[in-house]
Design a protein around this motif. Sequence first.
Motif, PDB file in Angstrom:
ATOM      1  N   VAL A 757       0.848  -1.197   0.000  1.00 33.98           N
ATOM      2  CA  VAL A 757       0.000   0.000   0.000  1.00 33.98           C
ATOM      3  C   VAL A 757       0.879   1.240   0.000  1.00 33.98           C
ATOM      4  N   ALA A 758       1.846   1.273   0.928  1.00 38.45           N
ATOM      5  CA  ALA A 758       2.723   2.441   1.014  1.00 38.45           C
ATOM      6  C   ALA A 758       3.528   2.629  -0.263  1.00 38.45           C
ATOM      7  N   VAL A 763       4.227   5.883  -5.358  1.00 36.80           N
ATOM      8  CA  VAL A 763       4.138   6.066  -6.821  1.00 36.80           C
ATOM      9  C   VAL A 763       3.141   7.163  -7.143  1.00 36.80           C
ATOM     10  N   ASN A 764       1.952   7.066  -6.549  1.00 39.45           N
ATOM     11  CA  ASN A 764       0.887   8.037  -6.845  1.00 39.45           C
ATOM     12  C   ASN A 764       1.283   9.445  -6.415  1.00 39.45           C
ATOM     13  N   CYS A 765       1.998   9.543  -5.272  1.00 37.56           N
ATOM     14  CA  CYS A 765       2.449  10.867  -4.820  1.00 37.56           C
ATOM     15  C   CYS A 765       3.431  11.492  -5.818  1.00 37.56           C
ATOM     16  N   ALA A 775       8.824   8.485  -9.714  1.00 35.52           N
ATOM     17  CA  ALA A 775       7.594   7.691  -9.826  1.00 35.52           C
ATOM     18  C   ALA A 775       7.872   6.357 -10.505  1.00 35.52           C
ATOM     19  N   ALA A 776       8.684   6.402 -11.591  1.00 34.24           N
ATOM     20  CA  ALA A 776       8.992   5.162 -12.311  1.00 34.24           C
ATOM     21  C   ALA A 776       9.788   4.198 -11.435  1.00 34.24           C
ATOM     22  N   ALA A 782       7.357  -1.306  -6.525  1.00 34.90           N
ATOM     23  CA  ALA A 782       6.040  -1.781  -6.126  1.00 34.90           C
ATOM     24  C   ALA A 782       5.664  -3.043  -6.891  1.00 34.90           C
ATOM     25  N   ARG A 783       5.963  -3.075  -8.194  1.00 37.32           N
ATOM     26  CA  ARG A 783       5.660  -4.269  -8.990  1.00 37.32           C
ATOM     27  C   ARG A 783       6.477  -5.473  -8.506  1.00 37.32           C
TER      28      ARG A 783
END
Length: 827
Positions: A757-758, A763-765, A775-776, A782-783
């Motif tokens: 979640v974090a 990423v979204n932030c 972000a990338a 995250a993936r």
Amino acid sequence: MEAPEAAGEQAAESASRLRGLRDLWQIPTVLGAILLLLMGVFMWVRTSAPVDIDAALESVAVLLGAEEYEEAKAILNGPILSYMQDPEIHPDTLAYFYTLRADTLYLDQRDRNLDLRANNEQILSNYEQARRFGASFGDVRLYRNADTLLRLGRADEALSEARLLSDQAANQRREIFRRVIEAGLAHDARARDRALASDLLAELHKDPTLDDAGRRWLVAREARLSLQAGYPEDAMRRVLPELQRLPENDMRQGAELLLILGAAYLDVGRFDDAYTQAQRALGVLLDTDPLVAEAALLQGSALRIRGEYEQARDQFTIVTTRFPQSDAGARAYLALGEINAELGHHDIAQSSYRAVVDRLRAGRLPPDLGADQIEFSLGERHDERFERGDFETALEYARLSAACYRDGQMPAQVHARLAAVHRAMGDRLLAEVPRTSEGAIILRETDPITLEHARRHYADASRFAAAHARATVLSDPELSASALWMAAECAEKSGDLARAAELFNEYVQARHNDPRALEGQYRHAGTLKARGQYMDAIKIYEGIIDEHPRSVEAYRSYIPLAHCYILLGDADSLARAEQRLLYVISGEPFEPNAPEFRQGLLELANLYRRTARYPEAIRRLSEARARFPDLESSPSFLFNLAESNRLAAAEAGERLREAMPQSERRIMFDARTERLEQALAQYDLVRAALSTQDSKVQTPIERTMLRNSMFFRGDCAYDLALHHADDPARSERLLEEAIRYYDAAAQRYADDPSSLVAMVQIVNCYVALGKWREAATAHERARARLAEIPNDAWLNADTPMSRRHWEQWLESSFELRSRGTTAATAG
């Protein structure tokens, strides 16, 4: 064929041991005869020649005379047995056969030093069969029959047989009488056996063949009977003249009379005289004489009563050391248990008691020492230690009391003691554990081993209390009711809610007019509620409120009743719960400072939160916060308030997407900002309160609150940033703040699936900030983390990864893809 009785008596006489060297010449002759006899029997068994049954039976008599019991049994149980079924066989032969079978069993058992009930019953059965076929018995077999009857506890029949003995067998008759008398003198003898012993003593007085030694034995037994009946003066009156008649060459019997006199002195309080008589007895006894044990026991008893405990203990130790298996040894062990307990040496005392109990269970105690006497002594020890708060020692004494009895035979008072001491130990274990202001145990600060030990004590207390209730239900109904209540309470404390519900219900059904019956209903409902049987609990709570509206139990029922309705979860039940809770906080049943008012207010707020009525939940929680300032330090309260604010903000965010007047939109916009800011601050308070605690002592709920508070801090900051997108500086600051919160959560819960979640929100932030390289990079991390997590991890409702998080990540993924941005190309 020789008459059965004559031949049998001759065999019996020859069965006696050889008397000396002058008898040794018989051995070769007897062995030769036996050899020839066995050869003949062998040939008889192996051939079909006509059988000489009389000769075979005579051979058995010879074998018995030579003490060859196995060979005798082989003949009697071999082929000859089938001939006994022949209807033509003469009754004299049958009588002789059954007589010899009984003789063989009797002599073989005596030779093996056995006393088995099955054997004794077979002996009697064969003698009875012999008599049925016309056998008449002389003194030897009359004695054997009487002896066997006595071993089976059939004293009246044994005496009948003994009275048939001739004057030549007067000693054997008196032996049977004496054994019956000794049994009647036993401490636990029945009144009938005592009366029989008294009658036999009177009968022996009239025996013209009784010699002086027999008379002294008789006087000694009469004196002992007087002592047991509580007439020590009568015992003295009998013994004193006999001591004057005592010849110099019979001092051993005189020692017994001196000990009886000493016991009588002890009973009347002449302790010094009792000690003196025991000392005189010791002066004429050999060191190995069993009466030495009785003398030392008497001296120890006198010293103990005089308060000379150390010297008394020495005397009792002499008995247990030199005569441990004697009857006096058993009494000395008991006395040592008592005296060491009085001196405070409880480990040693329990060891002595254990020796007595072991002998009791093995059936090796004297007749005048039984389970009830030992239990009475142990009960006194238990009670003394219990009153002093030494529950561990008291419990050991109670367990020893229980060991005195077989399953199903334990008396009520032992059940009561075990129940009381187990409950006391459970109470003491929980007395010092930290509790909330409402009295609930703070589990995170309590040693789980302590809780488990307490649970076991309460479970045992419930079991023994229930047994006590069953044992006294007829003899003392009030005591039985108290024990049943205790059993139910302890079952509840042990966590055995099914058993507690059963016992509380049993109490209510059996004692419906009892003052505690209403409380029993309330407690019964509580156990049903705890087990998830909400409808059954509701029926009881509603019944209490309707039928006893002004009772304490009715007022106590409102909150758990509402809670049951909430837990049912359907719309009708939730409406009923709200109705009950609104009544609780209406001011009619409870003052605002009452615990029930406080609990009702919090439950109402939780009800509103569960039903998505967040503004009402916030209003009630805020009211509780104002009324009860201590809630400010409660992580669970703060978490619920934070949740209500966050979810109210989310609801406001959905509504802001709808068309509405600008003035209304402005109000709702500001309200959403306030809700998110308050939620963020409250989540931070929860994190601060819980993060410093050791996770090992936290409850699962506390661990979940801490984890979610750390993630939801980031969500609140993120949502505030998006909410104020028209204020770039403020939005950027909030997004950077959200990244810090998410990063702290991801690091703390790196091994938890919720860490995704974090990572996703980071990423979204970065996407919202337009920082595409970051972000990338965060997206690839995250993936990679997603690939490590099992698919079923997202089925857990406690995981803070909502559909909104997935959808936002999906949007960010496409945004990155549309820009052709990866961790390698960004920049």
